[in-house]
Design an enzyme around this catalytic site. Structure first.
Site, PDB file in Angstrom:
ATOM      1  N   HIS A  69     -15.336  -8.967 -12.435  1.00  0.00           N
ATOM      2  CA  HIS A  69     -15.340  -7.498 -12.422  1.00  0.00           C
ATOM      3  C   HIS A  69     -15.719  -6.921 -13.788  1.00  0.00           C
ATOM      4  O   HIS A  69     -15.240  -5.865 -14.187  1.00  0.00           O
ATOM      5  CB  HIS A  69     -13.987  -6.986 -11.920  1.00  0.00           C
ATOM      6  CG  HIS A  69     -13.725  -7.415 -10.504  1.00  0.00           C
ATOM      7  ND1 HIS A  69     -13.976  -6.608  -9.412  1.00  0.00           N
ATOM      8  CD2 HIS A  69     -13.308  -8.613 -10.007  1.00  0.00           C
ATOM      9  CE1 HIS A  69     -13.695  -7.282  -8.310  1.00  0.00           C
ATOM     10  NE2 HIS A  69     -13.287  -8.497  -8.633  1.00  0.00           N
ATOM     11  N   HIS A  79     -11.386  -8.570  -2.539  1.00  0.00           N
ATOM     12  CA  HIS A  79     -10.808  -8.128  -3.813  1.00  0.00           C
ATOM     13  C   HIS A  79      -9.450  -7.459  -3.602  1.00  0.00           C
ATOM     14  O   HIS A  79      -8.599  -7.500  -4.482  1.00  0.00           O
ATOM     15  CB  HIS A  79     -11.779  -7.157  -4.482  1.00  0.00           C
ATOM     16  CG  HIS A  79     -11.327  -6.595  -5.789  1.00  0.00           C
ATOM     17  ND1 HIS A  79     -10.657  -7.325  -6.739  1.00  0.00           N
ATOM     18  CD2 HIS A  79     -11.454  -5.338  -6.310  1.00  0.00           C
ATOM     19  CE1 HIS A  79     -10.405  -6.557  -7.782  1.00  0.00           C
ATOM     20  NE2 HIS A  79     -10.857  -5.356  -7.540  1.00  0.00           N
TER      21      HIS A  79
HETATM   22  C1  23J Z   1      -7.962  -4.610 -10.284  1.00  0.00           C
HETATM   23  C2  23J Z   1      -6.955  -3.698 -10.156  1.00  0.00           C
HETATM   24  C3  23J Z   1      -7.238  -2.360 -10.125  1.00  0.00           C
HETATM   25  C4  23J Z   1      -8.553  -1.937 -10.205  1.00  0.00           C
HETATM   26  C5  23J Z   1      -9.611  -2.855 -10.322  1.00  0.00           C
HETATM   27  C6  23J Z   1      -9.289  -4.193 -10.374  1.00  0.00           C
HETATM   28  C7  23J Z   1     -11.029  -2.423 -10.389  1.00  0.00           C
HETATM   29  O1  23J Z   1     -11.340  -1.287 -10.571  1.00  0.00           O
HETATM   30  C8  23J Z   1     -12.151  -3.348 -10.132  1.00  0.00           C
HETATM   31  O2  23J Z   1     -12.909  -3.696 -11.040  1.00  0.00           O
HETATM   32  O3  23J Z   1     -12.339  -3.706  -8.979  1.00  0.00           O
HETATM   33  S1  23J Z   1      -8.888  -0.233 -10.122  1.00  0.00           S
HETATM   34 MN    MN Z   2     -14.351  -4.396  -9.380  1.00  0.00          MN
END
Ligand code: 23J
Ligand code: MN
Length: 259
Positions: A69, A79
């Site tokens: 990410h 995800h």
């Molecule tokens: C993990 C937890 C919260 C978020 C995110 C990842 C992302 O925005 C992402 O990159 O998918 S908000």
């Molecule tokens: Mn992401």
């Protein structure tokens, strides 16, 4: 073969323009910062293996590492917890047809300039639709905020109470998924959700609603100000990471030049 030959001709002549919606993978490009009790996203890193020297006299290459990410990237259904049981929900399982398709752009740049916590609402989407027609089924919907033009700390915009950046509210996400059956939703910010998206019900509604419905996300997009509101084609094919929940990628748009 005529349609592909026509496409090649249109690309060669410039009748179809290509727009790069990707940021450079750069160690300095910000990644999302979650509250400290959670695991964190790794920045892009690159180390030289050789550069036409004793380590490799005729070649230069690097080893790289990053999160799934990091930078301009794709979010797969797997995800999010809501998408954990979605069929073909990892990046290596998604049908290829998902990677090329129509895209529309909702321009929220004025609102986002006036309010760091600007919310894309159903009313905003419906006023866009009054001008451009209904959002077509199975299209990517991109939220333009011009956030991609921000540099350094202004990109995450961390305050004492966490990050502040624009994003959709839960009703807007439900409208796009349930009433318009979109393919996915993309943003110029570090997440598909607003910086303060954890305070919605459900928390992080874009992630929760999109991925629970088997839809996709794109984040850290660039150059959305170079796209028309409707009529462009998006090419966004994530890396084929076994069981991957997302992937950095090159995102391209094809835009027909109107003479
Ligand atoms: C993990 C937890 C919260 C978020 C995110 C990842 C992302 O925005 C992402 O990159 O998918 S908000
Ligand atoms: Mn992401």
């Amino acid at each position: 073969m005529t349609q592909l030959a026509d496409l090649a001709q249109a690309l060669a002549s410039g009748a179809i323009r290509m727009v790069d919606l990707t940021h450079r993978l750069d160690p300095d490009f910000p990644v999302i910062i979650l509250p400290p009790e959670f695991g964190q996203c790794a920045r892009f890193r690159m180390e030289e293996v050789s550069a036409y020297d004793h380590r490799g006299p005729a070649w230069k290459w690097h080893n790289i590492s990053m999160s799934e990410h990091t930078g301009t990237h794709f979010d797969a259904p797997s995800h999010w917890i809501s998408g954990r049981d979605v069929a073909h929900g990892a990046v290596d399982e998604i049908p290829l047809q998902a990677f090329v398709g129509p895209v529309v752009v909702i321009d929220c740049s004025e609102g986002a300039a006036a309010d760091d916590d600007f919310e894309l609402t159903v009313a905003e989407i419906q006023s866009w639709e009054a001008e451009h027609g209904p959002i077509p089924e199975d299209a990517w919907v991109l939220m333009r905020t011009d956030w991609s033009k921000r540099r350094g700390a202004a990109y995450l915009n961390m305050q004492d109470d966490g990050p502040h950046s624009p994003g959709p509210d839960p009703e807007a996400m439900r409208y796009l998924v349930e009433h318009r059956n979109i393919r996915g939703f993309g943003t110029e910010t570090v997440g598909t959700d607003a910086g303060q998206g954890m305070h919605y019900v459900p928390p992080y509604p874009a992630h929760f609603i999109l991925h629970g419905a088997g839809k996709y996300g794109l984040q850290c997009l660039n150059n959305l100000d170079q796209l028309p509101a409707t009529g462009a084609m998006l090419i966004a094919a994530p890396l084929k990471i076994k069981g991957g929940t997302g992937s950095p990628l090159r995102v391209l748009a094809l835009v027909e030049e109107t003479a």
